[in-house]
Scaffold this motif. Structure first.
Motif, PDB file in Angstrom:
ATOM      1  N   ASP A   1       0.833  -1.219   0.000  1.00 15.63           N
ATOM      2  CA  ASP A   1       0.000   0.000   0.000  1.00 15.63           C
ATOM      3  C   ASP A   1       0.863   1.262   0.000  1.00 15.63           C
ATOM      4  O   ASP A   1       0.357   2.355  -0.241  1.00 15.63           O
ATOM      5  N   GLU A   2       2.175   1.103   0.258  1.00 16.11           N
ATOM      6  CA  GLU A   2       3.032   2.300   0.380  1.00 16.11           C
ATOM      7  C   GLU A   2       3.182   3.037  -0.951  1.00 16.11           C
ATOM      8  O   GLU A   2       3.569   4.199  -0.991  1.00 16.11           O
ATOM      9  N   VAL A   3       2.835   2.360  -2.077  1.00 17.58           N
ATOM     10  CA  VAL A   3       2.898   3.012  -3.399  1.00 17.58           C
ATOM     11  C   VAL A   3       1.939   4.198  -3.472  1.00 17.58           C
ATOM     12  O   VAL A   3       2.147   5.119  -4.258  1.00 17.58           O
ATOM     13  N   TYR A   4       0.870   4.180  -2.650  1.00 13.53           N
ATOM     14  CA  TYR A   4      -0.135   5.243  -2.716  1.00 13.53           C
ATOM     15  C   TYR A   4       0.300   6.498  -1.969  1.00 13.53           C
ATOM     16  O   TYR A   4      -0.412   7.504  -1.994  1.00 13.53           O
ATOM     17  N   GLY A   5       1.427   6.429  -1.249  1.00 15.65           N
ATOM     18  CA  GLY A   5       1.877   7.598  -0.491  1.00 15.65           C
ATOM     19  C   GLY A   5       1.187   7.666   0.846  1.00 15.65           C
ATOM     20  O   GLY A   5       0.975   6.635   1.488  1.00 15.65           O
ATOM     21  N   THR A   6       0.839   8.875   1.263  1.00 19.78           N
ATOM     22  CA  THR A   6       0.291   9.003   2.619  1.00 19.78           C
ATOM     23  C   THR A   6      -1.121   9.555   2.607  1.00 19.78           C
ATOM     24  O   THR A   6      -1.496  10.314   1.718  1.00 19.78           O
TER      25      THR A   6
ATOM     26  N   THR B   1      -1.378  -7.512  -6.079  1.00 20.75           N
ATOM     27  CA  THR B   1      -2.004  -7.226  -4.783  1.00 20.75           C
ATOM     28  C   THR B   1      -1.185  -6.138  -4.071  1.00 20.75           C
ATOM     29  O   THR B   1       0.050  -6.174  -4.094  1.00 20.75           O
ATOM     30  N   ASN B   2      -1.884  -5.186  -3.481  1.00 23.63           N
ATOM     31  CA  ASN B   2      -1.238  -4.123  -2.695  1.00 23.63           C
ATOM     32  C   ASN B   2      -1.697  -4.272  -1.256  1.00 23.63           C
ATOM     33  O   ASN B   2      -2.860  -3.998  -0.948  1.00 23.63           O
ATOM     34  N   CYS B   3      -0.800  -4.736  -0.411  1.00 25.92           N
ATOM     35  CA  CYS B   3      -1.189  -5.084   0.964  1.00 25.92           C
ATOM     36  C   CYS B   3      -0.638  -4.078   1.976  1.00 25.92           C
ATOM     37  O   CYS B   3       0.385  -3.433   1.753  1.00 25.92           O
ATOM     38  N   SER B   4      -1.332  -3.994   3.096  1.00 23.81           N
ATOM     39  CA  SER B   4      -0.888  -3.136   4.203  1.00 23.81           C
ATOM     40  C   SER B   4       0.203  -3.849   5.012  1.00 23.81           C
ATOM     41  O   SER B   4       0.621  -4.951   4.670  1.00 23.81           O
TER      42      SER B   4
ATOM     43  N   ARG C   1       0.046   8.278   7.466  1.00 26.50           N
ATOM     44  CA  ARG C   1      -1.007   7.259   7.715  1.00 26.50           C
ATOM     45  C   ARG C   1      -1.257   6.414   6.476  1.00 26.50           C
ATOM     46  O   ARG C   1      -1.342   6.947   5.362  1.00 26.50           O
ATOM     47  N   TYR C   2      -1.354   5.103   6.682  1.00 24.84           N
ATOM     48  CA  TYR C   2      -1.805   4.174   5.632  1.00 24.84           C
ATOM     49  C   TYR C   2      -3.082   3.499   6.126  1.00 24.84           C
ATOM     50  O   TYR C   2      -3.149   3.080   7.287  1.00 24.84           O
ATOM     51  N   ALA C   3      -4.061   3.366   5.222  1.00 23.50           N
ATOM     52  CA  ALA C   3      -5.284   2.624   5.573  1.00 23.50           C
ATOM     53  C   ALA C   3      -5.896   2.102   4.278  1.00 23.50           C
ATOM     54  O   ALA C   3      -6.115   2.858   3.338  1.00 23.50           O
ATOM     55  N   ILE C   4      -6.136   0.803   4.254  1.00 20.80           N
ATOM     56  CA  ILE C   4      -6.594   0.129   3.031  1.00 20.80           C
ATOM     57  C   ILE C   4      -8.114  -0.030   3.034  1.00 20.80           C
ATOM     58  O   ILE C   4      -8.686  -0.430   4.053  1.00 20.80           O
TER      59      ILE C   4
END
Ligand code: NAD
Ligand code: TYD
Length: 348
Positions: free
Chosen positions: A132-137, A181-184, A293-296
């Motif tokens: 999920d870090e590809v999406y930034g913050t 898949t983009n995982c937390s 913050r990361y939240a999927i």
């Protein structure tokens, strides 16, 4: 599928994916290729190493010829690609290592798959495991969906974003059958103790400071690693060609609250008075470019494939701590040698 090649299978998540596949699909040949870097450890797979449908090959995905030779020899029908440099702090010190393995290594695998599958893509699949870090913050609110634009900030997330783009480009340009898949953030048994949760477990056991970057208010969405392995199995077999799926626990914790929960559970398990471990919490210099913050939003994988996490965080954390308490030899082995140098440099 008859033959699945898994990369990075000796690492934290990869070893759980290998175990899931080897035990669930006895008629499928599972080939694990891994360079055995500091993060790769065949001890993680001791219980399944003698299974008839499992084979390990030591190989480096940055070596295009070696990879192509392996693909020609073994002719896998499917690839599940997890091999990567995975630690943000190390990417800040050595970004080029991340470009080499995460970008060049991924392109080498895509080229090899394209080469051996080019005459018939039927029944073939390349599954790229990303973050999920590809999406930034995120700010205080909202979630990452599959439509969120990429906006990476660390050399690690930039290299993973780049690899995701290459995987999609091979689908769009050459028709390669892919899923992503983009995982937390994952946690669980076999987690290398450079990452927050196993580092804190290790430090409580050794009465060492628990380093909290900045003000500790950074937020991550934590998922038990076995739930991630099951999500990968599901998407690999049933995900829609060309699609990506976000995987997460709907389980956000600020770092400081998570470490307090960990301290509470460890005091109980070790029979120490309440508050003993918390005294080790130490605020240290922040990580540069630290994402807040990361939240999927894991709605899509739930709606399309019926996946959801199987354990609560409190249960998963308890299982994880128990695993580390019962596997002190594993922990001692991985924290001797090079780990000490890394630790001194990172937390001096
Ligand atoms: P890890 O660092 O524990 O394991 C990585 C594995 O890859 C190791 O076994 C290592 O030996 C191997 N490897 C590294 N470079 C290699 C190379 N050049 N050739 C062959 N093998 C090589 O990582 P992990 O935490 O298990 O992560 C696995 C994958 O999942 C990575 O792609 C990572 O980006 C992704 N991911 C991780 C998380 C997480 O929280 N750990 C979350 C989401 C996605
Ligand atoms: P980490 O486990 O490195 O995963 P990621 O950076 O991929 O999210 O870190 C999780 C969070 O914990 C992150 O906000 C950074 C923070 N952190 C600390 O506060 N102290 C530490 O010693 C480490 C390793 C991480």
């Amino acid at each position: 599928m008859n033959k699945i090649l898994i990369t990075g299978g000796a690492g934290f998540i990869g070893s759980h994916v290998v175990r899931e596949m080897v035990t669930k699909y006895p008629d499928t040949q599972i080939i694990n290729i891994d360079a055995l870097t500091y993060a790769g450890n065949l001890e993680n797979l001791k219980d399944i190493e003698n299974f008839n449908n499992y084979q390990f090959i030591k190989a480096d995905i940055t070596d295009a010829k070696q990879i192509l030779d392996i693909f020609h020899e073994h002719k896998p029908d499917g690839v599940i690609h997890l091999a990567a440099e995975s630690h943000v702090d190390r990417s800040i010190t050595n970004p080029l290592d991340f470009v080499m393995t995460n970008v060049i290594g991924t392109v080498n695998l895509l080229n090899a798959a394209k080469e051996i599958w080019k005459d018939n893509y039927q029944g073939k699949r390349f599954h790229h495991v990303s973050t999920d870090e590809v999406y930034g913050t995120l700010g205080e609110e909202g979630f990452f969906t599959e439509e969120t634009s990429y906006d990476p900030h660390s050399p690690y997330s930039a290299s993973k974003a780049s690899s995701d783009h290459f995987v999609r480009a091979y689908h769009d340009t050459y028709g390669l059958p892919i899923v992503i898949t983009n995982c937390s953030n994952n946690y669980g048994p076999n987690h290398f103790p450079e990452k927050l949760i196993p580092l804190c477990i290790h430090n409580v056991l050794n009465n060492k400071p628990l380093p909290i970057y900045g003000n500790g208010k950074y937020t991550r969405d934590w998922l038990f690693v076995i739930d991630h392995a099951k999500a990968i199995d599901l998407v690999f077999h049933e995900g829609k060609n060309g699609s990506s799926y976000n995987v997460g626990g709907f389980n956000e914790w600020q770092n400081i609250d998570l470490v307090r929960e960990l301290c509470k559970q460890m005091d109980e398990k070790l029979g120490n008075p309440v508050g003993t471990a918390e005294q080790l919490i130490t605020y240290v210099t922040d990580r540069p470019g630290h994402d807040l913050r990361y939240a999927i939003d894991a709605t899509k994988i739930n709606r399309e494939l019926g996946w959801k996490p199987s354990v609560t965080f409190e249960e998963g954390l308890s299982l994880t701590i128990d695993w580390f308490l019962n596997n002190s030899e594993w922990l001692n082995n991985v924290t001797s040698g090079d780990y000490q140098q890394y630790y001194q440099k990172q937390y001096k």
